[in-house]
Scaffold this active site. Structure first.
Site, PDB file in Angstrom:
ATOM      1  N   LEU A 113      14.402 -27.367 -70.781  1.00  0.00           N
ATOM      2  CA  LEU A 113      13.108 -27.406 -70.105  1.00  0.00           C
ATOM      3  C   LEU A 113      12.187 -28.459 -70.721  1.00  0.00           C
ATOM      4  O   LEU A 113      11.303 -28.985 -70.040  1.00  0.00           O
ATOM      5  CB  LEU A 113      12.418 -26.037 -70.163  1.00  0.00           C
ATOM      6  N   GLY A 125      14.123 -31.832 -68.961  1.00  0.00           N
ATOM      7  CA  GLY A 125      13.268 -31.280 -67.927  1.00  0.00           C
ATOM      8  C   GLY A 125      12.333 -32.256 -67.243  1.00  0.00           C
ATOM      9  O   GLY A 125      11.393 -31.821 -66.570  1.00  0.00           O
ATOM     10  N   GLY A 137      15.966 -18.010 -75.077  1.00  0.00           N
ATOM     11  CA  GLY A 137      14.544 -17.792 -75.293  1.00  0.00           C
ATOM     12  C   GLY A 137      13.983 -16.766 -74.332  1.00  0.00           C
ATOM     13  O   GLY A 137      14.450 -16.643 -73.193  1.00  0.00           O
ATOM     14  N   ALA A 138      12.989 -16.016 -74.796  1.00  0.00           N
ATOM     15  CA  ALA A 138      12.413 -14.941 -73.981  1.00  0.00           C
ATOM     16  C   ALA A 138      10.889 -15.017 -73.949  1.00  0.00           C
ATOM     17  O   ALA A 138      10.215 -14.011 -73.754  1.00  0.00           O
ATOM     18  CB  ALA A 138      12.869 -13.586 -74.518  1.00  0.00           C
ATOM     19  N   GLY A 139      10.346 -16.214 -74.122  1.00  0.00           N
ATOM     20  CA  GLY A 139       8.899 -16.391 -74.098  1.00  0.00           C
ATOM     21  C   GLY A 139       8.382 -16.698 -72.705  1.00  0.00           C
ATOM     22  O   GLY A 139       9.043 -16.428 -71.694  1.00  0.00           O
ATOM     23  N   GLY A 140       7.193 -17.302 -72.653  1.00  0.00           N
ATOM     24  CA  GLY A 140       6.560 -17.593 -71.375  1.00  0.00           C
ATOM     25  C   GLY A 140       7.348 -18.547 -70.505  1.00  0.00           C
ATOM     26  O   GLY A 140       7.367 -18.405 -69.278  1.00  0.00           O
ATOM     27  N   LYS A 154      -1.997 -21.726 -69.726  1.00  0.00           N
ATOM     28  CA  LYS A 154      -1.481 -21.179 -68.464  1.00  0.00           C
ATOM     29  C   LYS A 154      -1.815 -19.699 -68.271  1.00  0.00           C
ATOM     30  O   LYS A 154      -2.075 -19.260 -67.153  1.00  0.00           O
ATOM     31  CB  LYS A 154       0.031 -21.410 -68.368  1.00  0.00           C
ATOM     32  N   ARG A 167      16.365 -14.655 -80.222  1.00  0.00           N
ATOM     33  CA  ARG A 167      16.624 -14.371 -81.636  1.00  0.00           C
ATOM     34  C   ARG A 167      16.400 -12.887 -81.930  1.00  0.00           C
ATOM     35  O   ARG A 167      17.194 -12.246 -82.603  1.00  0.00           O
ATOM     36  CB  ARG A 167      15.714 -15.237 -82.518  1.00  0.00           C
TER      37      ARG A 167
END
Length: 265
Positions: free
Chosen positions: A209, A233, A125-128, A66, A150
């Site tokens: 998700l 999701g 979570g703080a990713g894509g 992506k 985390r």
């Protein structure tokens, strides 16, 4: 005239996108083919170019490409720019356009279950995946949107882009929420992030998700064991596909029966 679409990713054999788009096509009486393309890490950019040179009309992009699709596009929608990733590509006036329909797909699926306005929302979570849904969630005007990770540093990176959010680490979670969204990849490996008891005591609606057609994801099962209503999701997958279909074909398909069909596989 037969229109040509595809989804590219690695792995790709498991993708439900061809099934979903063929059902959209039957519903809207549009003649199309929709293929799976196994992405090549070395030749990905060439694969995109070849698809459109060979009269492709639209391309969906899934993991792990992506960000690379985003970088290829000359013109991007606002939500694509804010997500920093693209899952929908098409050519217009000889320029590659990109959109990200994941966020709107999530919002539409969530609307089946609850109103987001004035709600307290927690993203794990703080990713894509998290980055891709923050902007549409903020547009829904929640009372509060908190991102927990985390490591706090990664969450703070998101906060610099979206100053309206609050951030915390998993260890510091203490309050209650109306909605918890799992944007981590833990469910894919059958694991869960164990939350403090007080976070689940208010019985928030829980959304993963990730999805699993055959059984509940690990996060969904964990939330249900804690007495919470929870879904995966799959609905988001169908809704984001509908938005991409609309972008390419200028017809918005209905999704409810398709989602029911996929659930009954």
């Amino acid at each position: 005239m037969l229109r040509r679409f595809a989804v590219i990713g690695h792995p790709i054999a498991h993708s439900l996108s061809p099934v979903i788009h063929q059902m959209f096509a039957q519903q809207t009486q549009i003649e199309l083919i929709y293929e799976k393309i196994l992405g090549d890490d070395v030749k990905f950019e060439q694969q995109i170019s070849d698809f459109f040179i060979q009269y492709g009309n639209g391309l969906n992009v899934t993991l792990p490409y992506k960000k690379r699709a985003y970088e290829l596009a000359k013109i991007r929608t606002q939500r694509c720019t804010l997500a920093g990733a693209a899952n929908t590509l098409w050519m217009e006036e000889n320029q590659l356009h990109a959109d990200n329909t994941d966020g709107i797909g999530l919002i539409r699926d969530l609307s089946r279950f609850l109103e987001l306005k004035d709600k307290k929302i927690l993203i794990l979570g703080a990713g894509g995946a998290a980055r891709g849904i923050i902007f549409p969630l903020l547009e829904a005007k929640p009372l509060q949107l908190i991102v927990a990770n985390r490591t706090l540093e990664k969450a703070e990176e998101l906060q610099r882009q979206f100053p309206q959010i609050n951030v915390t680490s998993f260890a510091e979670l203490t309050e209650f929420f109306d909605l918890i969204i799992n944007a981590t990849s833990t469910s894919l490996s059958g694991q869960v992030i164990v939350l403090p008891e007080e976070v689940l005591s208010h019985k928030p609606f829980c959304y993963d998700l990730a999805y699993n057609q055959k059984t509940s994801t690990a996060f969904v099962q964990y939330a249900r064991n804690g007495g919470c209503e929870a879904v995966d999701g799959l609905g988001m997958l169908v809704e984001q596909a509908a938005e991409a279909f609309f972008t390419w074909n200028k017809v918005m398909p209905s999704t409810q029966k398709i989602l029911e069909h996929l659930r009954s596989f």
